[in-house]
Design an enzyme around this catalytic site. Structure first.
Site, short mmCIF file in Angstrom:
data_model
loop_
_atom_site.label_atom_id
_atom_site.label_comp_id
_atom_site.label_asym_id
_atom_site.label_seq_id
_atom_site.Cartn_x
_atom_site.Cartn_y
_atom_site.Cartn_z
N ASP A 106 -8.97 22.94 -59.33
CA ASP A 106 -7.55 23.15 -59.05
C ASP A 106 -6.80 21.82 -59.06
O ASP A 106 -7.11 20.93 -58.28
CB ASP A 106 -7.37 23.82 -57.68
N ASP A 130 -13.11 18.21 -60.62
CA ASP A 130 -12.51 19.18 -59.71
C ASP A 130 -11.84 20.25 -60.58
O ASP A 130 -11.62 20.06 -61.78
CB ASP A 130 -11.50 18.47 -58.81
#
Length: 222
Positions: free
Chosen positions: A14, A12
């Site tokens: 953020d 991922d």
């Protein structure tokens, strides 16, 4: 060093690879201030991050009095325009993240990003930080079409396919990350340092890391 247990590791963006909280908070506050709403702190915005910009803004509006779908649509565009112009004012990789990417690459592991951020914004952020070339593929929240971001398994399946297949693991900080990985049959590693909406132990990941210096030994144990 070909005995590493995974051929592919996905991340991922953020709250996992990058601390984007300062720039995302500024973008939310730009939209809120434009309709005379009170602004929010970084710590208030962090748990709102992970489901994409519209979801983040909807929670920001809910926290400051709610809004209609029409108003949300206008402010979403306003937020995105501001964010695109200020992508990496505060954003930087988490400590030891680059070292971990280097160590994985040295073991022949193929790396990928799967984020709910719009793909063109993810590519711009990674480009501005000179990280794009490290990844075989970058998949955004809109890459697989409307409604097919995480927690759908589709972007995770696409990641494995684009990376040429093989045993894969996924690293993230939100329930969307863990659910998407599990839906695709992959083990998941959760980041205690990310933008947590709930206690990290409740995410259901196979392992938890406190920092990126834990990542390789953790993957080797999985």
């Amino acid at each position: 060093m070909n005995d590493f247990p995974f051929q592919i590791v996905g991340f991922d963006l953020d709250g996992t690879l990058l601390d984007t909280s300062g720039d995302l908070t500024d973008a939310v506050n730009h939209a809120l201030a434009s309709v005379r709403r009170p602004t929010l702190t970084v710590e208030q915005v962090k748990p709102m991050i992970g489901g994409g910009a519209r979801h983040m803004l909807a929670q920001g509006m809910a926290a400051t009095g709610g809004c209609s779908e029409e108003e949300l649509a206008v402010l979403h565009r306003r937020l995105l325009d501001y964010y695109e112009a200020h992508l990496t004012v505060h954003t930087q990789p988490y400590p030891h993240a680059i070292d971990a990417l280097d160590a994985l690459a040295a073991r022949g592991v193929r790396l990928a990003v799967v984020t709910n951020k719009l793909e063109h914004l993810a590519r711009q952020v990674l480009g501005q930080l000179d990280l794009t070339a490290r990844f075989v593929t970058i998949i955004g929240g809109d890459t697989m079409g409307p409604g097919n971001g995480k927690p759908s398994r589709q972007p995770i399946d696409a990641m494995v396919e684009r990376c040429g297949g093989g045993r894969a693991a996924f690293v993230g900080d939100s329930i969307y990350d863990i659910q998407a990985a599990h839906a695709a049959g992959l083990p998941a590693v959760a980041c205690r340092f990310g933008f947590l909406m709930q206690p990290v132990e409740e995410l259901g990941a196979e392992a938890i890391i406190d920092g990126f210096d834990d990542l390789l030994p953790t993957l080797e144990r999985l």
